[in-house]
Design a protein around this motif. Structure first.
Motif, PDB file in Angstrom:
ATOM      1  N   UNK A  13       0.582  -1.228   0.109  1.00 48.56           N
ATOM      2  CA  UNK A  13       0.057  -0.064   0.000  1.00 48.56           C
ATOM      3  C   UNK A  13       0.953   1.399   0.067  1.00 48.56           C
ATOM      4  N   UNK A  14       0.211   2.611  -0.265  1.00 45.19           N
ATOM      5  CA  UNK A  14       0.910   3.919  -0.227  1.00 45.19           C
ATOM      6  C   UNK A  14       1.152   4.314   1.260  1.00 45.19           C
ATOM      7  N   UNK A  15       1.796   5.214   1.245  1.00 41.21           N
ATOM      8  CA  UNK A  15       2.210   5.757   2.520  1.00 41.21           C
ATOM      9  C   UNK A  15       1.186   6.144   3.311  1.00 41.21           C
ATOM     10  N   UNK A  19       3.652   5.501   8.863  1.00 40.17           N
ATOM     11  CA  UNK A  19       4.933   5.091   7.923  1.00 40.17           C
ATOM     12  C   UNK A  19       5.938   6.253   8.229  1.00 40.17           C
ATOM     13  N   UNK A  20       5.343   7.414   7.890  1.00 40.17           N
ATOM     14  CA  UNK A  20       6.401   8.612   8.128  1.00 40.17           C
ATOM     15  C   UNK A  20       6.961   8.730   9.564  1.00 40.17           C
ATOM     16  N   UNK A 181       6.759   1.768   0.011  1.00 37.37           N
ATOM     17  CA  UNK A 181       5.468   2.183  -0.212  1.00 37.37           C
ATOM     18  C   UNK A 181       4.965   2.062  -1.740  1.00 37.37           C
ATOM     19  N   UNK A 182       3.965   1.318  -2.131  1.00 38.74           N
ATOM     20  CA  UNK A 182       3.729   1.306  -3.420  1.00 38.74           C
ATOM     21  C   UNK A 182       4.527   0.561  -4.465  1.00 38.74           C
ATOM     22  N   UNK A 183       5.456  -0.049  -3.925  1.00 40.25           N
ATOM     23  CA  UNK A 183       6.438  -1.058  -4.656  1.00 40.25           C
ATOM     24  C   UNK A 183       5.749  -2.371  -4.697  1.00 40.25           C
TER      25      UNK A 183
END
Length: 213
Positions: A13-15, A19-20, A181-183
Motif C-alpha cells: 500500500x501507499x504511504x 509510516x512517516x 510504499x507502493x512498490x
C-alpha cells in the motif's frame, strides 16, 4: 499451480502518517496520506498495463484505497480478504521502534535476532505466512492458465508470504529486503514451484534474457 504460467504480483500500500512517523501499524486501520494516494495513482498506471485478471486486497483501508486506484483503470473489481492483513502486533501497534525496545526489550531483542516471537502478544510470522499463502493460493486457482493476480497487502505480511511461497526457511525471511510504499514483488513459475522474479520494484518487469532464464 506454478506450471501454468500464472503470475502473482504483491503490491504494498501507499504511504500513511504512521509510516512517516515510523510507528508499527499492524492491523490498526490507518489511512493513506495525500502522498500515499499519489504513489498509488502513479503505480496503478504502470500496473494497469499488465492487464491483471484479478485483484485481491487486505480489507484495511490503506490497502483498499491503494487497490481502488488500480481497479479504476482496469475492468476488474477488487475482492477484499482479511487474511491479507498485516501482522497483528498487539501492544506494539502504534509504537515506534525506540518505544518498543524500551517497553518490551526481551521481545524486541528476539525479533531482531529473527527468533519466533509474538510481538506484543500478536501473531507469529509463520501464522501470517499460512493465512497469506492460503488466500493467495485460492485466488490463483481462479486465474486463467497464463493469468496475473495482483495482491494488495502490507510490507511485513508480503515478506512472510514470499518466504513461504518460494520455500525459504522461516529464519531466513528477514533476508528479503523491505518493500517501499507502493512498490511490488512478482512471483512466477519455476521448475520447482514459485520463484521470485522481481522484488521491491517500481517499474514494469523486463523479460529475463540470457543463461539464467
Amino acid at each position: 499451480m506454478s506450471d501454468k504460467g500464472r503470475r502473482v504480483l504483491l503490491w504494498r500500500h501507499g504511504q500513511t502518517t504512521w509510516n512517516v512517523e515510523r510507528r508499527f501499524q499492524g492491523q490498526t486501520d490507518i489511512p493513506l496520506t495525500e502522498a500515499g494516494i499519489g504513489q498509488a495513482r502513479r503505480s496503478a498506471r504502470l500496473l494497469a498495463a499488465l492487464r491483471p485478471d484479478a485483484v485481491v486486497a487486505s480489507d484495511l483501508r490503506r490497502a483498499v484505497d491503494t487497490a481502488a486506484e488500480l481497479t479504476r483503470l482496469v475492468d476488474v473489481s477488487v475482492t477484499l480478504d482479511p487474511a491479507l492483513r498485516e501482522t497483528y502486533a498487539g501492544d506494539w501497534q502504534g509504537l515506534t521502534n525506540s518505544e518498543i525496545e524500551a517497553r518490551f526489550p526481551e521481545q524486541f531483542a528476539m525479533w531482531r535476532r529473527g527468533e519466533p516471537v509474538r510481538r506484543g502478544g500478536g501473531e507469529l510470522e509463520s501464522e501470517v505466512a499460512d493465512r497469506m499463502a492460503t488466500a493467495i493460493a485460492l485466488a490463483v486457482e481462479k486465474l486463467p492458465d497464463d493469468g496475473t493476480l495482483v495482491v494488495v497487502s502490507h510490507g511485513g505480511a508480503i515478506r512472510c508470504a514470499i518466504g513461504a511461497l518460494i520455500g525459504l526457511p522461516r529464519e531466513t525471511w528477514g533476508s528479503l529486503g523491505a518493500l517501499s510504499n507502493c512498490c511490488w514483488s512478482v512471483l512466477g513459475p519455476g521448475a520447482r514451484g514459485w520463484r521470485l522474479l522481481e522484488h521491491n520494484a517500481g517499474t514494469l518487469p523486463e523479460p529475463v534474457i540470457g543463461d539464467d532464464d
